[in-house]
Design an enzyme around this catalytic site. Sequence first.
Site, short mmCIF file in Angstrom:
data_model
loop_
_atom_site.label_atom_id
_atom_site.label_comp_id
_atom_site.label_asym_id
_atom_site.label_seq_id
_atom_site.Cartn_x
_atom_site.Cartn_y
_atom_site.Cartn_z
N ARG A 11 50.51 4.17 -35.10
CA ARG A 11 51.92 3.70 -35.79
C ARG A 11 52.74 3.06 -34.61
O ARG A 11 52.71 3.48 -33.52
CB ARG A 11 52.65 4.65 -36.61
CG ARG A 11 52.06 5.13 -37.63
CD ARG A 11 52.98 6.26 -38.41
NE ARG A 11 52.28 6.68 -39.64
CZ ARG A 11 51.38 7.70 -39.90
NH1 ARG A 11 50.96 8.05 -38.71
NH2 ARG A 11 50.66 7.87 -40.98
N LYS A 38 54.05 11.24 -38.09
CA LYS A 38 54.76 11.39 -39.43
C LYS A 38 54.57 12.50 -40.26
O LYS A 38 55.14 13.01 -41.01
CB LYS A 38 54.16 9.94 -40.17
CG LYS A 38 54.95 9.79 -41.65
CD LYS A 38 54.49 8.59 -42.20
CE LYS A 38 54.89 8.23 -43.56
NZ LYS A 38 54.51 7.02 -44.00
N HIS A 97 52.99 -2.72 -39.37
CA HIS A 97 52.09 -1.71 -39.82
C HIS A 97 50.92 -2.37 -40.51
O HIS A 97 49.75 -1.47 -40.53
CB HIS A 97 52.71 -1.04 -41.04
CG HIS A 97 52.41 0.27 -41.45
ND1 HIS A 97 52.50 1.40 -40.50
CD2 HIS A 97 51.52 0.73 -42.25
CE1 HIS A 97 51.74 2.33 -41.25
NE2 HIS A 97 51.27 2.07 -42.27
N ARG A 100 47.73 -1.24 -38.46
CA ARG A 100 47.11 -0.07 -38.94
C ARG A 100 46.17 -0.25 -39.91
O ARG A 100 44.85 0.35 -39.92
CB ARG A 100 48.47 0.98 -39.06
CG ARG A 100 47.55 2.44 -39.49
CD ARG A 100 48.89 3.40 -39.39
NE ARG A 100 48.62 4.57 -40.17
CZ ARG A 100 47.94 5.73 -39.41
NH1 ARG A 100 47.81 5.64 -37.93
NH2 ARG A 100 47.75 6.79 -39.99
N TRP A 123 46.33 11.12 -40.82
CA TRP A 123 47.02 11.28 -42.14
C TRP A 123 46.89 12.52 -42.79
O TRP A 123 45.95 13.31 -42.58
CB TRP A 123 46.03 10.28 -43.12
CG TRP A 123 46.52 8.93 -43.16
CD1 TRP A 123 47.33 8.31 -43.99
CD2 TRP A 123 45.92 7.79 -42.59
NE1 TRP A 123 47.55 6.93 -43.52
CE2 TRP A 123 46.29 6.64 -42.92
CE3 TRP A 123 44.54 7.72 -42.13
CZ2 TRP A 123 45.93 5.26 -42.48
CZ3 TRP A 123 44.05 6.46 -41.53
CH2 TRP A 123 44.62 5.26 -41.68
N TYR A 132 41.14 2.87 -48.83
CA TYR A 132 40.33 1.98 -48.09
C TYR A 132 38.67 2.36 -48.60
O TYR A 132 37.82 1.65 -48.12
CB TYR A 132 40.33 2.48 -46.62
CG TYR A 132 41.56 2.25 -45.97
CD1 TYR A 132 41.81 1.15 -45.60
CD2 TYR A 132 42.42 3.22 -45.78
CE1 TYR A 132 43.11 1.03 -45.20
CE2 TYR A 132 43.62 3.46 -45.03
CZ TYR A 132 44.16 1.99 -45.03
OH TYR A 132 45.43 1.72 -44.47
#
Length: 191
Positions: A11, A38, A97, A100, A123, A132
């Site tokens: 990020r 995050k 972003h 990414r 994640w 994805y």
Amino acid sequence: MAQFSLATGLRQSNVSYLRWDQVDLERGFAWIHPDQSKSGKAINVPLNNDALSVLQEVQGDDVHYCFVYQGKPVERTSTKAWHAALKRAGIENFRWHDLRHTWASWHVQRGTSLQELQELGGWSSYEMVLRYAHLASHHLKRVAGNVDGTTGTNLVQSQKKKSPAISSEALSIMVPEAESIRSNNLLFYSG
């Protein structure tokens, strides 16, 4: 910074504030501390050749931070320079972003599993990487043959020559735990 983001999937804030004490060029790893991610979990970042190249190029620009502008970390990336670069490249409607997302898409298109992508990208949930999944469908053809020969096709073919229906014996070899039912001279798997 954009090249590094495309190489690592990090990020923007993680790239902006990446410090040299979070990088091991010799071993080819960087790490993001839990309070910087995050998800609140540490991220181990394997550095591919592209990422290492970028870091080697900026090495020595600053003692503390990997990416600086006028001696300070690059806090904002959505700047005039960013928009001018996008315009020169003919790219519209693109946010930082999206680098990414591009990185993640490239990984899946080249065979990285969704589980591996989740770990690489830091994640917190598998659901986040499922966006994805549609990019991997053409790669399924490559692995579809992994079960060739396991269904007892040859045995079934030889049984069909003797009888129009697949025998219970043939099915028990193909699917040992299968419960089967006979209907109209055909054997169906109901398990």
